[in-house]
Design a protein around this motif. Structure first.
Motif, PDB file in Angstrom:
ATOM      1  N   ALA A   4       0.830  -1.208   0.000  1.00  0.00           N
ATOM      2  CA  ALA A   4       0.000   0.000   0.000  1.00  0.00           C
ATOM      3  C   ALA A   4       0.862   1.254   0.000  1.00  0.00           C
ATOM      4  O   ALA A   4       0.573   2.218  -0.715  1.00  0.00           O
ATOM      5  CB  ALA A   4      -0.935  -0.011   1.206  1.00  0.00           C
ATOM      6  N   VAL A   5       1.923   1.245   0.795  1.00  0.00           N
ATOM      7  CA  VAL A   5       2.805   2.410   0.868  1.00  0.00           C
ATOM      8  C   VAL A   5       3.489   2.651  -0.473  1.00  0.00           C
ATOM      9  O   VAL A   5       3.610   3.793  -0.931  1.00  0.00           O
ATOM     10  CB  VAL A   5       3.848   2.231   2.000  1.00  0.00           C
ATOM     11  N   GLU A   6       3.944   1.585  -1.131  1.00  0.00           N
ATOM     12  CA  GLU A   6       4.605   1.717  -2.432  1.00  0.00           C
ATOM     13  C   GLU A   6       3.659   2.363  -3.448  1.00  0.00           C
ATOM     14  O   GLU A   6       4.049   3.268  -4.185  1.00  0.00           O
ATOM     15  CB  GLU A   6       5.044   0.346  -2.955  1.00  0.00           C
ATOM     16  N   LEU A   7       2.427   1.893  -3.487  1.00  0.00           N
ATOM     17  CA  LEU A   7       1.467   2.412  -4.461  1.00  0.00           C
ATOM     18  C   LEU A   7       1.096   3.856  -4.159  1.00  0.00           C
ATOM     19  O   LEU A   7       1.125   4.718  -5.055  1.00  0.00           O
ATOM     20  CB  LEU A   7       0.218   1.537  -4.480  1.00  0.00           C
ATOM     21  N   VAL A   8       0.763   4.151  -2.923  1.00  0.00           N
ATOM     22  CA  VAL A   8       0.355   5.506  -2.548  1.00  0.00           C
ATOM     23  C   VAL A   8       1.512   6.486  -2.705  1.00  0.00           C
ATOM     24  O   VAL A   8       1.313   7.616  -3.181  1.00  0.00           O
ATOM     25  CB  VAL A   8      -0.210   5.519  -1.106  1.00  0.00           C
ATOM     26  N   ALA A   9       2.715   6.069  -2.359  1.00  0.00           N
ATOM     27  CA  ALA A   9       3.872   6.962  -2.472  1.00  0.00           C
ATOM     28  C   ALA A   9       4.129   7.334  -3.933  1.00  0.00           C
ATOM     29  O   ALA A   9       4.425   8.495  -4.237  1.00  0.00           O
ATOM     30  CB  ALA A   9       5.103   6.307  -1.872  1.00  0.00           C
ATOM     31  N   GLY A  10       4.013   6.376  -4.828  1.00  0.00           N
ATOM     32  CA  GLY A  10       4.209   6.673  -6.247  1.00  0.00           C
ATOM     33  C   GLY A  10       3.210   7.692  -6.759  1.00  0.00           C
ATOM     34  O   GLY A  10       3.569   8.644  -7.461  1.00  0.00           O
ATOM     35  N   VAL A  11       1.962   7.516  -6.382  1.00  0.00           N
ATOM     36  CA  VAL A  11       0.913   8.450  -6.818  1.00  0.00           C
ATOM     37  C   VAL A  11       1.138   9.832  -6.208  1.00  0.00           C
ATOM     38  O   VAL A  11       1.050  10.851  -6.910  1.00  0.00           O
ATOM     39  CB  VAL A  11      -0.485   7.905  -6.448  1.00  0.00           C
ATOM     40  N   LEU A  12       1.442   9.890  -4.912  1.00  0.00           N
ATOM     41  CA  LEU A  12       1.636  11.187  -4.253  1.00  0.00           C
ATOM     42  C   LEU A  12       2.851  11.934  -4.798  1.00  0.00           C
ATOM     43  O   LEU A  12       2.791  13.159  -4.987  1.00  0.00           O
ATOM     44  CB  LEU A  12       1.771  11.004  -2.745  1.00  0.00           C
ATOM     45  N   VAL A  13       3.922  11.226  -5.061  1.00  0.00           N
ATOM     46  CA  VAL A  13       5.102  11.885  -5.621  1.00  0.00           C
ATOM     47  C   VAL A  13       4.790  12.417  -7.016  1.00  0.00           C
ATOM     48  O   VAL A  13       5.147  13.547  -7.361  1.00  0.00           O
ATOM     49  CB  VAL A  13       6.307  10.921  -5.646  1.00  0.00           C
ATOM     50  N   GLY A  14       4.097  11.619  -7.812  1.00  0.00           N
ATOM     51  CA  GLY A  14       3.715  12.076  -9.150  1.00  0.00           C
ATOM     52  C   GLY A  14       2.833  13.312  -9.117  1.00  0.00           C
ATOM     53  O   GLY A  14       3.067  14.282  -9.843  1.00  0.00           O
ATOM     54  N   VAL A  15       1.824  13.293  -8.264  1.00  0.00           N
ATOM     55  CA  VAL A  15       0.922  14.447  -8.151  1.00  0.00           C
ATOM     56  C   VAL A  15       1.679  15.657  -7.618  1.00  0.00           C
ATOM     57  O   VAL A  15       1.477  16.783  -8.089  1.00  0.00           O
ATOM     58  CB  VAL A  15      -0.292  14.108  -7.254  1.00  0.00           C
ATOM     59  N   GLY A  16       2.558  15.440  -6.656  1.00  0.00           N
ATOM     60  CA  GLY A  16       3.338  16.554  -6.099  1.00  0.00           C
ATOM     61  C   GLY A  16       4.234  17.210  -7.133  1.00  0.00           C
ATOM     62  O   GLY A  16       4.307  18.444  -7.230  1.00  0.00           O
ATOM     63  N   ILE A  17       4.913  16.400  -7.928  1.00  0.00           N
ATOM     64  CA  ILE A  17       5.768  16.948  -8.982  1.00  0.00           C
ATOM     65  C   ILE A  17       4.926  17.692 -10.013  1.00  0.00           C
ATOM     66  O   ILE A  17       5.270  18.803 -10.434  1.00  0.00           O
ATOM     67  CB  ILE A  17       6.601  15.831  -9.642  1.00  0.00           C
ATOM     68  N   GLY A  18       3.817  17.093 -10.409  1.00  0.00           N
ATOM     69  CA  GLY A  18       2.940  17.747 -11.374  1.00  0.00           C
ATOM     70  C   GLY A  18       2.370  19.054 -10.867  1.00  0.00           C
ATOM     71  O   GLY A  18       2.316  20.048 -11.590  1.00  0.00           O
ATOM     72  N   TYR A  19       1.960  19.065  -9.606  1.00  0.00           N
ATOM     73  CA  TYR A  19       1.410  20.284  -9.016  1.00  0.00           C
ATOM     74  C   TYR A  19       2.461  21.393  -8.967  1.00  0.00           C
ATOM     75  O   TYR A  19       2.187  22.550  -9.289  1.00  0.00           O
ATOM     76  CB  TYR A  19       0.871  19.982  -7.610  1.00  0.00           C
ATOM     77  N   ALA A  20       3.681  21.030  -8.551  1.00  0.00           N
ATOM     78  CA  ALA A  20       4.753  22.023  -8.469  1.00  0.00           C
ATOM     79  C   ALA A  20       5.097  22.578  -9.852  1.00  0.00           C
ATOM     80  O   ALA A  20       5.286  23.790 -10.013  1.00  0.00           O
ATOM     81  CB  ALA A  20       5.987  21.395  -7.823  1.00  0.00           C
ATOM     82  N   LEU A  21       5.170  21.712 -10.847  1.00  0.00           N
ATOM     83  CA  LEU A  21       5.468  22.177 -12.204  1.00  0.00           C
ATOM     84  C   LEU A  21       4.336  23.042 -12.758  1.00  0.00           C
ATOM     85  O   LEU A  21       4.588  24.028 -13.457  1.00  0.00           O
ATOM     86  CB  LEU A  21       5.736  20.993 -13.127  1.00  0.00           C
TER      87      LEU A  21
END
Length: 76
Positions: A4-21
């Motif tokens: 669960a942590v692996e899946l959620v972390a991947g999604v959160l990092v992706g959204v965070g990078i996208g939001y920042a960009l």
């Protein structure tokens, strides 16, 4: 728990990078959507590697070779 942590972390990092960009480049919400999908794919790949035991060594090829070694020793 790790899956669960692996899946959620991947999604959160992706959204965070996208939001920042998006905030930096003013392209809301396009990059967040793109990185949501990329983060989801990365999270799914991490889950697959964890479930298959391919994350034991550096590199997927080396991990697969290590996983195949017991089969060769047993004559399978």
């Amino acid at each position: 728990m790790r899956i669960a942590v692996e899946l959620v972390a991947g999604v959160l990092v992706g959204v965070g990078i996208g939001y920042a960009l998006d905030a930096w480049l003013g392209t809301r919400p396009w990059l967040m959507v793109v990185f949501l999908f990329l983060g989801s794919a990365a999270g799914a790949l991490n889950v697959y590697r964890a479930v298959k035991g391919l994350d034991d060594t550096v590199g997927v090829g080396q991990a697969q070779a290590r996983q195949d070694e017991p089969d060769r020793k047993n004559g399978s």
